[in-house]
Scaffold this active site. Structure first.
Site, PDB file in Angstrom:
ATOM      1  N   ASP B 312       0.714  -1.256  -0.077  1.00 36.86           N
ATOM      2  CA  ASP B 312      -0.105  -0.145  -0.104  1.00 36.86           C
ATOM      3  C   ASP B 312       0.849   1.217  -0.036  1.00 36.86           C
ATOM      4  OD1 ASP B 312      -2.555   1.350  -0.265  1.00 36.86           O
ATOM      5  OD2 ASP B 312      -2.694   1.654   2.080  1.00 36.86           O
ATOM      6  N   PHE B 330      -3.693  10.574   4.066  1.00 33.23           N
ATOM      7  CA  PHE B 330      -3.841   9.341   4.412  1.00 33.23           C
ATOM      8  C   PHE B 330      -2.519   8.840   3.651  1.00 33.23           C
ATOM      9  CE2 PHE B 330      -8.394  10.123   4.804  1.00 33.23           C
ATOM     10  CZ  PHE B 330      -8.591   9.343   5.981  1.00 33.23           C
ATOM     11  N   GLY B 331      -1.957   7.542   4.003  1.00 33.04           N
ATOM     12  CA  GLY B 331      -0.815   6.933   3.254  1.00 33.04           C
ATOM     13  C   GLY B 331       0.475   6.769   4.021  1.00 33.04           C
TER      14      GLY B 331
END
Lengths: 316, 429
Positions: B312, B330-331
């Protein structure tokens, strides 16, 4: 000259939340605030503890009363106070909070008071500056000086906090005032209840050491203090509750509902009030209301906080 | 032009396809595995072969990452093909599936072609483009699935976005089925997720942060799998995070549907408590969940219910991460740390080495229909060598990604890639 052998009564560089304070820390601030109340009632209100110090009020969210309260507190202690209102709409894209922090830090302030719409923003800013930082409200997280002024108000009227039943009513889910008060009152041994429709209660509230009630009759029974929360009007009209009138009917504090609490129960509200929504005018202006006194205690508590932090500032 | 033969000798050969482990060597000629096993020793090699003595380290198939956000085209300041593939090579990832969330989005055969050419010219590892399910990733109109497939897209996904409209999803699945195209979907009900930024619950309430309930995932996943049951296409759940999702997936698999699923290395090794005091590097989508959810993910990985582990990998820079938690993107990056982090599960005795590597190589290859991801004669020579015990402390400054948003900043790791080979060429080590 302080006695170097006695432990620091307030061993904190910043005031970011109630969570990090111990009960003795809180009591120390309340004792100092009692002195500040006395001072503030004199004609000569000025002290020089913060003389030469620079205090910046950095408000990313507008708040006339909290900003004024911090400004008066700083000036009474002799600080040079500068107000920076950065309304959300005018925050320049491109300058991040950290850039703002670094820029202000370079101007060598001694204390920065910060209000920000995001939870955790004040904590983030405090990591990037050399001075002391006071949280004047961050998102839905904490508003520590509000909880302290509420505690001071309660203690001065009831003589204690331990053992009292305090009902916090309204939009608990989005309220930093509720969070800070829940934590502080629990640390000082009060019995804390929250009362709200389930849509205004946050997830996991039942595991946070408070009694949870969904109706005012149960929630106010035998309460010593009824603390109403402000309902953000943008959360109304269908999003969380169906309408203002429905909310006022079931959760607005009027004399009828107040009768469910103890006969000597007192009423509080952090302001600004939505009269006729969460609180009825007859109650807000009635004999059991502490709302105006809360504002006075706000200045005193902020003086106490500034003084306590100033004692830990470097003196060279 | 012929390649110099490469021999990796004195190795622990772990073949995740069969779950077997043998001592021996591996001989690579012309980009494929020419021979392997106990017979491949120093004394039995073709003339002119380059010999690497692995000193007992593991040799395994190169990792295949089914979910990596690259940033090229459109966000080259965060990551390029070159930097992402350097990170991949250093992390033992020999094939990565690039997500279509670029600018422009990969919803046009010309963009697929651009990515393939940029990858060929600048990347050290294999980069396979995925393409959008819907035009512009907007969740409204079906993208040109046939043309995109023809141009080289390996799967269809709206990347970070979830398709809100069930009718659009139904049509996309139905149309994709005619091409036997793989739909890879991130299932999250966007209305339930709302403005949430972390797992809903006590932690979020204490931090005053908006919560994303587990039901945002389970409701969308359940909807998707009911559609799969109706349509019978190929469906891969891109990234699941919550324990109740596993029951839904198990039911679909037991019913014989062509359903597979992945979780991320982060959801296997971290939980919501790691957010601590608003650490935005732990702000992920889906959010890090409760420890019970993490343990359920680990167990489902061990049992095979979870097919695949993805990195991811999502590079974000200072401008998008050094912000108040609610405002940060996000991330997290993950290509370079995926194996080291995954080995924590092996060292903890929760997952076998073969199963870990299976979820990181063979299984993704099967789902994507790729010939690599196996140690067998004739397979592409995409292999890695790593010492599963080598300890190190992760220094973000040494990572190859152009972004530094790793949740493993300063983490103690055990196990590190020493050599990465793609099609017989050494690309790392």
């Amino acid at each position: 000259m302080a006695d170097t052998n006695s432990p620091n009564p307030f061993p904190h560089r910043h005031l970011l939340g109630i969570e990090a304070l111990s009960a003795p820390d809180i009591l120390h601030l309340l004792d100092m605030a009692d002195e500040a109340v006395a001072l503030s009632r004199q004609v000569e209100k000025k002290r020089s503890i913060l003389r030469g110090r620079t205090q910046i009020n950095l408000f990313f969210e507008n708040s006339t009363r909290t900003q004024a309260s911090f400004e008066i507190a700083g000036k009474r202690l002799g600080a040079d106070v500068m107000n920076m209102s950065v309304a959300t709409s005018s925050v320049k894209k491109g300058e991040t909070l950290i850039d703002t922090a670094v820029t202000l830090n370079a101007m060598r302030p001694d204390i920065i008071i910060v209000r920000h719409q995001e939870s955790g923003a004040v904590d983030l800013l405090s990591r990037k500056v050399d001075c002391s930082v006071v949280n004047a409200g961050d998102g839905s997280h904490e508003h520590p000086t509000q909880a302290l002024l509420d505690a001071l108000t309660i203690r001065r009227n009831k003589g204690r906090i331990e053992g009292l039943t305090v009902a916090i009513c309204g939009d608990v889910a989005h309220s930093r005032v509720a969070r800070s008060n829940m934590v502080l009152l629990a640390k000082l041994g009060a019995r804390v209840r929250v009362v709200a429709p389930s849509t205004l209660l946050p997830a996991g509230i039942d595991r946070m050491g408070v009694e949870v009630h969904r109706n005012m009759r149960d929630g106010l029974r035998d309460a010593d203090i009824v603390m109403m929360l402000r309902l953000q009007l943008e959360r109304m009209s269908g999003a969380f509750v169906p309408s203002l009138r429905e909310y006022a009917r079931f959760y607005g504090l009027d004399e009828e509902k107040l009768a469910w609490a103890k006969p000597d129960a007192l009423v509080m509200h952090p302001g600004p009030m939505n009269r006729g929504v969460e609180i009825d005018t007859a109650v807000a202006d009635g004999p059991r209301s502490l709302i105006t006194e809360q504002v006075e205690m706000g200045v005193a508590v902020r003086m106490a906080v500034l003084e306590a932090l100033a004692q830990n500032l470097p003196n060279l | 032009m012929t390649q110099q033969p490469l021999a990796l000798i004195n190795a622990r050969l772990v073949n995740p396809a069969s779950g077997t482990e043998t001592r021996g060597g591996l001989l690579i000629m012309d980009g494929v595995i020419a021979d392997l096993g106990g017979a491949v020793t120093k004394d039995a090699l073709p003339a002119g072969a380059r010999v690497i003595d692995c000193a007992g380290d593991i040799v395994a198939p190169g990792l295949i990452d089914m979910r990596a956000f690259v940033g090229e085209p459109g966000a080259e300041h965060r990551e390029t093909m070159a930097s992402a593939s350097a990170a991949a090579a250093a992390g033992g990832v020999t094939t990565m599936v690039a997500m279509p969330d670029t600018h422009p989005a990969v919803d046009d055969p010309a963009v697929v072609d651009f990515i393939k050419r940029r990858a060929r010219d600048t990347a050290r590892v294999r980069v396979l483009p995925s393409a959008a399910i819907t035009k512009g990733l907007r969740g409204k109109e079906i993208a040109e699935i046939g043309l995109l497939l023809e141009s080289g897209a390996v799967a269809f996904t709206d990347g970070l976005r979830s398709i809100r409209n069930a009718q659009v999803m139904r049509r996309a699945m139905t149309y994709a089925r005619d091409f036997d195209a793989l739909i890879m979907h991130f299932a999250q009900d966007e209305d339930l997720a709302g403005s949430g930024v972390m797992n809903a619950g006590e932690r979020a309430t204490r931090l005053g942060l908006g919560g994303i309930p587990v039901e945002a995932e389970t409701i969308a996943l359940d909807r998707d799998l009911r559609l799969v049951n109706m349509i019978k296409g190929r469906y891969h759940a891109s990234l699941v995070s919550a324990a109740p999702s596993l029951e839904i997936l198990k039911r679909a698999k037991d019913a014989g549907l062509k359903v597979t699923c992945a979780t991320s290395i982060n959801h296997l090794t971290l939980n919501e408590n790691d957010i601590g005091a608003y650490r935005s590097f732990f702000k992920l989508s889906p959010p890090l969940r409760h420890e019970d959810d993490r343990l359920a993910m680990v167990e489902a990985l061990a049992s095979g219910l979870i097919d695949v582990i993805v990195s991811d990998h999502n590079p974000q820079d200072v401008e998008t991460k050094r912000l108040p938690f609610g405002e940060a993107e996000f991330g997290a990056i993950g290509l370079e740390t995926m194996l080291s982090a995954g080995l924590r599960l092996v060292h903890a005795g929760q997952v076998s080495m073969a199963r870990l590597l299976h979820a990181l190589s063979t299984r993704p290859a099967e789902i994507l229909g790729l010939p690599q991801g196996r140690l067998q004669k004739g397979a592409p020579a995409d292999v890695i060598r790593f010492d599963p015990e080598e300890p190190y402390v992760l220094d973000p400054a040494l990572l190859h990604s152009r972004s530094r948003n790793t949740p493993f900043d300063g983490a103690k790791m055990e196990g590190r890639v020493k050599l990465t080979v793609v099609a017989g060429e050494v690309v790392w080590g």
